[in-house]
Design an enzyme around this catalytic site. Structure first.
Site, PDB file in Angstrom:
ATOM      1  N   GLY A  20       0.827  -1.208   0.000  1.00  0.00           N
ATOM      2  CA  GLY A  20       0.000   0.000   0.000  1.00  0.00           C
ATOM      3  C   GLY A  20       0.859   1.254   0.000  1.00  0.00           C
ATOM      4  NE  ARG A  24       6.774  -0.831   5.658  1.00  0.00           N
ATOM      5  CZ  ARG A  24       5.755  -1.219   6.400  1.00  0.00           C
ATOM      6  NH1 ARG A  24       4.761  -1.895   5.862  1.00  0.00           N
ATOM      7  NH2 ARG A  24       5.721  -0.949   7.684  1.00  0.00           N
ATOM      8  NE  ARG A  43      -3.076  11.533  -9.409  1.00  0.00           N
ATOM      9  CZ  ARG A  43      -4.174  12.185  -9.026  1.00  0.00           C
ATOM     10  NH1 ARG A  43      -4.547  12.188  -7.773  1.00  0.00           N
ATOM     11  NH2 ARG A  43      -4.892  12.832  -9.907  1.00  0.00           N
ATOM     12  NE  ARG A  87      -3.415  -5.601   0.877  1.00  0.00           N
ATOM     13  CZ  ARG A  87      -2.768  -4.649   1.542  1.00  0.00           C
ATOM     14  NH1 ARG A  87      -1.861  -3.903   0.947  1.00  0.00           N
ATOM     15  NH2 ARG A  87      -3.026  -4.426   2.827  1.00  0.00           N
ATOM     16  CB  SER A  90       0.162  -4.004   7.790  1.00  0.00           C
ATOM     17  OG  SER A  90      -0.459  -2.810   7.394  1.00  0.00           O
ATOM     18  CG  ASP A 204      -3.518  -3.157  13.653  1.00  0.00           C
ATOM     19  OD1 ASP A 204      -2.932  -2.723  12.648  1.00  0.00           O
ATOM     20  OD2 ASP A 204      -4.691  -3.502  13.654  1.00  0.00           O
ATOM     21  NE  ARG A 217       3.932  -0.714  12.485  1.00  0.00           N
ATOM     22  CZ  ARG A 217       2.667  -0.445  12.250  1.00  0.00           C
ATOM     23  NH1 ARG A 217       2.241  -0.332  11.025  1.00  0.00           N
ATOM     24  NH2 ARG A 217       1.831  -0.286  13.229  1.00  0.00           N
TER      25      ARG A 217
HETATM   26  N1  HPA Z   1      -8.128  -2.162   9.804  1.00  0.00           N
HETATM   27  C1  HPA Z   1      -8.051  -1.991   8.486  1.00  0.00           C
HETATM   28  N2  HPA Z   1      -6.920  -2.093   7.829  1.00  0.00           N
HETATM   29  C2  HPA Z   1      -5.811  -2.390   8.513  1.00  0.00           C
HETATM   30  C3  HPA Z   1      -5.819  -2.579   9.872  1.00  0.00           C
HETATM   31  C4  HPA Z   1      -7.035  -2.469  10.560  1.00  0.00           C
HETATM   32  O1  HPA Z   1      -7.108  -2.634  11.781  1.00  0.00           O
HETATM   33  N3  HPA Z   1      -4.546  -2.844  10.282  1.00  0.00           N
HETATM   34  C5  HPA Z   1      -3.795  -2.815   9.164  1.00  0.00           C
HETATM   35  N4  HPA Z   1      -4.552  -2.541   8.086  1.00  0.00           N
END
Ligand code: HPA
Length: 236
Positions: A20, A24, A43, A87, A90, A204, A217
């Site tokens: 994304g 990165r 962009r 893809r 995270s 997370d 990370r």
């Molecule tokens: N929600 C949506 N997208 C995410 C999250 C999340 O908690 N963590 C990493 N990408």
């Protein structure tokens, strides 16, 4: 050149990794590719092409969310002939047995809606990964002894969710993690007859509230990039 990608025809490899975050993309290209050169800056959505073990690879940022990913994935498939799109990103963990730093290899991606909703209309299409890529990614994760899970994920349209009942429903149905891009990547790959997969690091956790410290990370992200590259070129 396309509207959103400045690369010349031939500057994009058939294999494209899509994080994304464009920064990165730069980090992964500098860390894992040989001879990486920047092929897109439009962009600020950076893209790089180099080689991995002699195989041409592009790492192109997708931006956050399915509308953004859809722009890049569409142009990569229709205009640049990308064949394999993985893809790397995270996600938030959604099950007690899924821990921070674990890798999730997404077999399916559920959603409330995707940019393809208007195309499918009444059809409840089931976006799923390419099986060969999925199997190769699982084998790579096993070889590397990386803790991993294979199953369904939830591609959400929002990060700041006002509907906890939706997350609960996903949890009840065994969904492993939540992110914001994979379902549309799988839809587009199906439409264009390309191979797609999402390999995700749990950054997370929705149930425990834990989050991966910024410094850590990078290492987890690196394992995921290697799994994606090994999957892309398995059997070649
Ligand atoms: N929600 C949506 N997208 C995410 C999250 C999340 O908690 N963590 C990493 N990408």
């Amino acid at each position: 050149m396309t509207i959103h990608i400045g690369a010349r025809a031939g500057d994009i490899a058939e294999t494209v990794l899509m994080p994304g975050d464009p920064l990165r993309a730069r980090w992964a290209a500098q860390t894992f590719l040989e001879g990486a050169k920047c092929v897109n800056e439009v962009r600020g959505m950076l893209g790089f092409t180099g080689t991995w073990k002699g195989n041409p690879v592009t790492i192109q940022g997708s931006g956050m969310g399915m509308p953004s990913l859809s722009i890049y994935a569409n142009e990569l498939m229709s205009e640049y002939g990308a064949q394999t799109l993985i893809r790397i990103g995270s996600c938030g963990g959604m099950q007690p047995h899924v821990q921070i730093r674990d890798v999730i290899i997404a077999m399916t991606a559920s959603s409330l809606s995707t940019p393809s909703h208007g195309v499918f209309r009444e059809l409840n299409f089931a976006p799923c990964a390419d099986y060969d890529l999925l199997e190769a990614a699982v084998q790579a994760a096993r070889r590397k002894d990386v803790r991993h899970h294979v199953g369904g994920i939830y591609s959400s349209d929002v990060f700041y969710d006002e509907r906890p009942d939706l997350n609960e429903m996903m949890v009840r149905h065994g969904i492993l993690g939540v992110e914001m891009e994979a379902a549309e990547l799988y839809n587009l790959a199906a439409r264009h007859k390309r191979r797609a997969l999402a390999v995700l690091t749990v950054s997370d956790h929705l149930q425990t509230g834990e989050a991966l410290p910024a410094r850590e990370r990078e290492q987890s992200f690196g394992e995921m990039v290697e799994i994606a590259l090994e999957a892309a070129f398995a059997g070649t």
